[in-house]
Every structure is written in structure tokens, then in C-alpha cells.
Motif scaffolding. Structure first.
Motif, mmCIF file in Angstrom:
data_model
loop_
_atom_site.group_PDB
_atom_site.id
_atom_site.type_symbol
_atom_site.label_atom_id
_atom_site.label_comp_id
_atom_site.label_asym_id
_atom_site.label_seq_id
_atom_site.Cartn_x
_atom_site.Cartn_y
_atom_site.Cartn_z
ATOM 1 N N PRO A 163 29.545 8.854 -40.068
ATOM 2 C CA PRO A 163 30.588 8.329 -40.870
ATOM 3 C C PRO A 163 30.947 9.600 -41.697
ATOM 4 C CG PRO A 163 28.521 7.828 -41.949
ATOM 5 C CD PRO A 163 28.053 8.273 -40.733
ATOM 6 N N CYS A 164 32.349 9.623 -42.024
ATOM 7 C CA CYS A 164 32.712 10.702 -43.091
ATOM 8 C C CYS A 164 32.917 9.715 -44.243
ATOM 9 C CB CYS A 164 34.091 11.158 -42.291
ATOM 10 S SG CYS A 164 35.624 9.954 -41.884
ATOM 11 N N GLN A 165 33.147 10.507 -45.406
ATOM 12 C CA GLN A 165 33.012 10.005 -46.713
ATOM 13 C C GLN A 165 34.553 9.809 -47.010
ATOM 14 O OE1 GLN A 165 30.433 11.791 -45.871
ATOM 15 N NE2 GLN A 165 29.313 10.048 -46.328
ATOM 16 N N SER A 166 35.518 10.586 -46.345
ATOM 17 C CA SER A 166 36.967 10.476 -46.541
ATOM 18 C C SER A 166 37.597 11.266 -45.346
ATOM 19 C CB SER A 166 37.508 10.969 -48.013
ATOM 20 O OG SER A 166 37.168 12.449 -48.072
ATOM 21 N N GLY A 167 38.977 10.971 -45.228
ATOM 22 C CA GLY A 167 39.726 11.688 -44.323
ATOM 23 C C GLY A 167 40.078 10.642 -43.276
ATOM 24 N N SER A 168 40.770 11.022 -42.146
ATOM 25 C CA SER A 168 41.190 10.148 -41.211
ATOM 26 C C SER A 168 41.195 10.828 -39.809
ATOM 27 C CB SER A 168 42.566 9.690 -41.406
ATOM 28 O OG SER A 168 43.593 10.608 -41.554
ATOM 29 N N VAL A 169 41.031 10.140 -38.812
ATOM 30 C CA VAL A 169 41.018 10.714 -37.332
ATOM 31 C C VAL A 169 41.755 9.759 -36.746
ATOM 32 C CG1 VAL A 169 39.558 11.210 -35.332
ATOM 33 C CG2 VAL A 169 38.683 11.488 -37.633
ATOM 34 N N ARG A 170 42.800 10.314 -35.810
ATOM 35 C CA ARG A 170 43.809 9.509 -35.024
ATOM 36 C C ARG A 170 43.665 10.171 -33.589
ATOM 37 N NH1 ARG A 170 46.725 6.342 -38.638
ATOM 38 N NH2 ARG A 170 48.003 5.344 -36.899
ATOM 39 N N ILE A 171 43.884 9.208 -32.627
ATOM 40 C CA ILE A 171 43.873 9.528 -31.201
ATOM 41 C C ILE A 171 45.020 9.100 -30.669
ATOM 42 C CG2 ILE A 171 42.682 9.699 -28.962
ATOM 43 C CD1 ILE A 171 40.096 9.494 -30.258
ATOM 44 N N ALA A 172 46.178 9.804 -30.208
ATOM 45 C CA ALA A 172 47.348 9.212 -29.742
ATOM 46 C C ALA A 172 47.809 8.312 -30.684
ATOM 47 C CB ALA A 172 47.045 8.472 -28.272
ATOM 48 N N GLY A 173 47.904 8.650 -31.913
ATOM 49 C CA GLY A 173 48.380 8.033 -32.730
ATOM 50 C C GLY A 173 47.752 6.747 -33.661
ATOM 51 N N GLN A 174 46.590 6.560 -32.950
ATOM 52 C CA GLN A 174 45.821 5.283 -33.351
ATOM 53 C C GLN A 174 44.850 5.673 -34.122
ATOM 54 O OE1 GLN A 174 44.965 2.550 -30.090
ATOM 55 N NE2 GLN A 174 44.173 0.978 -31.692
ATOM 56 N N ALA A 175 44.456 5.133 -35.535
ATOM 57 C CA ALA A 175 43.405 5.546 -36.036
ATOM 58 C C ALA A 175 41.940 5.011 -35.687
ATOM 59 C CB ALA A 175 43.492 4.776 -37.441
ATOM 60 N N VAL A 176 41.073 5.993 -35.311
ATOM 61 C CA VAL A 176 39.905 5.618 -34.611
ATOM 62 C C VAL A 176 38.979 4.562 -35.320
ATOM 63 C CG1 VAL A 176 37.570 6.732 -34.342
ATOM 64 C CG2 VAL A 176 39.761 8.228 -33.803
ATOM 65 N N ASP A 177 39.111 4.441 -36.525
ATOM 66 C CA ASP A 177 38.159 3.503 -37.566
ATOM 67 C C ASP A 177 38.901 2.195 -37.316
ATOM 68 O OD1 ASP A 177 40.577 4.013 -38.994
ATOM 69 O OD2 ASP A 177 39.235 4.585 -40.905
ATOM 70 N N SER A 178 40.122 1.985 -36.613
ATOM 71 C CA SER A 178 40.452 0.776 -36.304
ATOM 72 C C SER A 178 40.180 0.206 -35.124
ATOM 73 C CB SER A 178 42.131 0.578 -36.437
ATOM 74 O OG SER A 178 42.778 1.463 -35.428
ATOM 75 N N MET A 179 39.868 1.163 -34.122
ATOM 76 C CA MET A 179 39.450 0.714 -32.865
ATOM 77 C C MET A 179 37.795 0.045 -32.702
ATOM 78 S SD MET A 179 40.489 4.134 -30.849
ATOM 79 C CE MET A 179 42.109 4.890 -30.805
ATOM 80 N N SER A 180 37.839 -0.996 -31.646
ATOM 81 C CA SER A 180 36.269 -1.311 -31.205
ATOM 82 C C SER A 180 35.665 -0.066 -30.467
ATOM 83 C CB SER A 180 36.351 -2.371 -30.465
ATOM 84 O OG SER A 180 37.002 -2.272 -29.040
ATOM 85 N N ILE A 181 34.226 -0.152 -30.345
ATOM 86 C CA ILE A 181 33.540 0.811 -29.611
ATOM 87 C C ILE A 181 34.154 0.884 -28.106
ATOM 88 C CG2 ILE A 181 31.411 1.522 -28.671
ATOM 89 C CD1 ILE A 181 31.760 1.924 -31.829
ATOM 90 N N LYS A 182 34.399 -0.259 -27.510
ATOM 91 C CA LYS A 182 34.899 -0.386 -26.137
ATOM 92 C C LYS A 182 36.335 0.331 -26.068
ATOM 93 C CE LYS A 182 33.912 -3.445 -23.144
ATOM 94 N NZ LYS A 182 33.500 -4.561 -22.324
ATOM 95 N N GLN A 183 37.116 -0.082 -27.052
ATOM 96 C CA GLN A 183 38.571 0.796 -27.073
ATOM 97 C C GLN A 183 38.500 2.352 -27.076
ATOM 98 O OE1 GLN A 183 40.204 -1.520 -30.438
ATOM 99 N NE2 GLN A 183 41.373 -2.535 -29.221
ATOM 100 N N LEU A 184 37.648 2.613 -28.098
ATOM 101 C CA LEU A 184 37.550 4.101 -28.321
ATOM 102 C C LEU A 184 36.835 4.788 -27.134
ATOM 103 C CD1 LEU A 184 37.519 6.474 -30.262
ATOM 104 C CD2 LEU A 184 35.237 5.932 -31.070
ATOM 105 N N SER A 185 35.915 4.076 -26.444
ATOM 106 C CA SER A 185 35.355 4.585 -25.184
ATOM 107 C C SER A 185 36.533 4.666 -24.008
ATOM 108 C CB SER A 185 34.098 3.831 -24.759
ATOM 109 O OG SER A 185 33.213 3.904 -25.715
ATOM 110 N N ARG A 186 37.445 4.015 -24.086
ATOM 111 C CA ARG A 186 38.414 4.223 -22.987
ATOM 112 C C ARG A 186 39.436 5.272 -23.227
ATOM 113 N NH1 ARG A 186 40.251 -2.167 -23.197
ATOM 114 N NH2 ARG A 186 38.483 -3.167 -21.892
ATOM 115 N N VAL A 187 39.390 5.952 -24.630
ATOM 116 C CA VAL A 187 40.252 7.004 -24.801
ATOM 117 C C VAL A 187 39.454 8.252 -25.111
ATOM 118 C CG1 VAL A 187 42.220 5.546 -25.572
ATOM 119 C CG2 VAL A 187 40.478 6.577 -27.283
ATOM 120 N N LEU A 188 38.270 8.285 -25.483
ATOM 121 C CA LEU A 188 37.293 9.283 -25.678
ATOM 122 C C LEU A 188 36.039 9.335 -25.186
ATOM 123 C CD1 LEU A 188 36.810 10.693 -29.421
ATOM 124 C CD2 LEU A 188 34.808 10.147 -28.089
#
Length: 259
Positions: free
Chosen positions: A52-77
Motif C-alpha cells: 500500500p501507499c500512504q498517499s498519492g495515486s497511480v493510473r494506468i491508461a487513465g484508470q486509477a489502479v486502486d479502483s480495479m479488481s485484481i483480475k482487472q489489474l492483471s489484464r493490463v499490468l
């Protein structure tokens, strides 16, 4: 493709990564370099949500990583660590097949389309003749290519590599880096990797990200980043920097530890 904004990561009460921001375009190879303990691997783990990170954001192709399920994240990363492990009786083909799991429901088996992707990944990495070999029987360089084949079968948009050449001899280090460059060139795969060898980073990267004490020092093209002053301030060593004819990649020669 990848946007990291104001990332802060703590281990206990100690802040390891401080207000780290970075924007990486689709199809780029970016190497993260810096002294041991500077937070390089920690950043990759935070991007892939392994920590986890204490603050800040990570986005892949415009989508926030913390809004993705593990399966969704695994499809792009896909992230490969320094030392990847699996049961000793897993074959190369089975390992590569695991790359299709994010694209299947839990009860679905691999179908003909999945098997075609596995075959393609084995071909792209030169591992066709190893498909029936147990992963435990492979050399370090062969095993690294097998893991990259698994990542390729996953069909991610972003590949994170944490020190992919660690424990490999010089020839196998170059094999792995040439493979990464080939996949980037032919399939526009965006790659972010942590490297220790400055010359490898210079030769195989579009951009260099320099980290020290958890903070971004500089980010840019190798010819702009690698200066004797920068390397001295980050690593505490004196260097000589040269360019081969018709090359824009600086060649770094370490002379001695600075006094």
C-alpha cells in the motif's frame, strides 16, 4: 500510459518514498536507477498494488489502479520480481499458460484461443523447444525468458521488471534485455524496469528515472540524465562518459570512488 502522482510510501514510521511523481508514455522503456535502498523496487510494488501507499495515486491508461479488481489489474499490468518461484514440477508450457488466468473465469479451462496465445508467447521468447521442460531444470537465463513468456501470454499493456538481470551472467543479461527491447519494438509493450547497470540502462531505455533517498532526482533521456556531476552526486563515484560513433547512448566508465 502510466501516471504516478505524489506517491508516499512508509515502512512503519519511516517514509521510504517521498512525493514521487512520474508520467510514462505508451511504448516507452523506462529504467529506474539509484543506490541500494533508495526505493526503486518499492515503487514498482506500489504501482502493482503489492504494497500500500500512504498517499498519492497511480493510473494506468487513465484508470486509477486502486479502483480495479485484481483480475482487472492483471489484464493490463504484469510484474516480474527479482526471484520468481513456482512448484518444481511445473513445465514451461504450464507456466506460460498461467498468464491466461486473468482472462478466464475461475471454472474455465484454457481453450484453443488461449493455447494459440501460449504458443505465440513461447515463439516470441524463443522458448518453443523448452515447452516440456520443468522450470526447475532451466538455467537462470532460460528461466527468466520463460517468466517473460508467461507475462507476454497475459497480454498486459505495462510490464514491470524488478532487476531482471540479477544473478545472470553477462551473455544472459544481454539476452534478456534484447528480448525486452524486441517485445517493446514489435508489440509496443510499455516497460518499466529497475536496473543496477548504468550502461544497460543507457543502451536499452528511452528514459531514465534516477532515485535517491526515496526522491526523484531527475527524469529524462539517457544523454540528458547521465552526466559526471549527476552520477557523482547520486552514487559518489567519479566517472568518464563517452559516446561511440553514431550512438546517442552514453557509455559510463567508473573511475574510482570519490574522496
Amino acid at each position: 500510459m502510466l501516471s504516478v502522482h505524489a506517491l508516499n510510501i512508509h515502512y512503519g514510521k519511516k517514509r521510504i518514498v517521498k512525493d514521487f511523481s512520474l508520467d510514462i508514455h505508451e511504448g516507452e522503456i523506462v529504467s529506474i536507477i539509484g543506490p541500494n535502498g533508495s526505493g526503486k523496487s518499492t515503487i514498482l510494488k506500489a504501482i502493482s498494488r503489492l504494497i500500500p501507499c500512504q498517499s498519492g495515486s497511480v493510473r494506468i491508461a487513465g484508470q486509477a489502479v486502486d479502483s480495479m479488481s485484481i483480475k482487472q489489474l492483471s489484464r493490463v499490468l504484469c510484474m516480474l520480481s527479482q526471484s520468481n518461484s513456482c512448484p518444481s514440477d511445473v513445465t514451461v508450457e504450464e507456466l506460460v499458460g498461467y498468464g491466461r488466468v486473468p482472462h478466464k473465469k475461475w471454472y474455465e479451462r484454457l481453450d484453443a484461443a488461449d493455447e494459440a496465445i501460449v504458443d505465440w508467447a513461447l515463439q516470441q521468447t524463443g522458448m518453443e523447444s523448452y515447452r516440456s521442460r520443468y522450470l526447475a531444470s532451466l538455467s537462470g537465463g532460460e528461466a527468466q525468458r520463460a517468466w517473460i513468456a508467461m507475462a507476454l501470454a497475459q497480454q498486459p499493456k505495462l510490464l514491470l521488471l524488478d532487476e531482471p538481470t540479477t544473478y545472470l551472467d553477462i551473455a544472459h543479461q544481454l539476452d534478456v534485455l534484447e528480448l525486452v527491447a524486441k517485445l517493446n519494438r514489435e508489440w509496443k509493450l510499455t516497460v518499466v524496469m529497475v536496473l543496477h547497470d548504468l550502461n544497460h540502462a543507457s543502451a536499452y531505455s528511452d528514459k531514465i528515472c534516477v532515485i535517491k533517498d526515496g526522491e526523484l532526482r531527475v527524469f529524462g533521456k539517457p544523454q540528458d540524465v547521465f552526466t559526471t556531476e549527476l552520477i557523482l552526486s547520486v552514487y559518489g563515484v567519479d566517472t568518464d562518459i563517452q559516446y561511440a560513433p553514431d550512438s546517442t547512448s552514453p557509455r559510463i566508465h567508473v573511475l574510482k570512488k570519490a574522496q
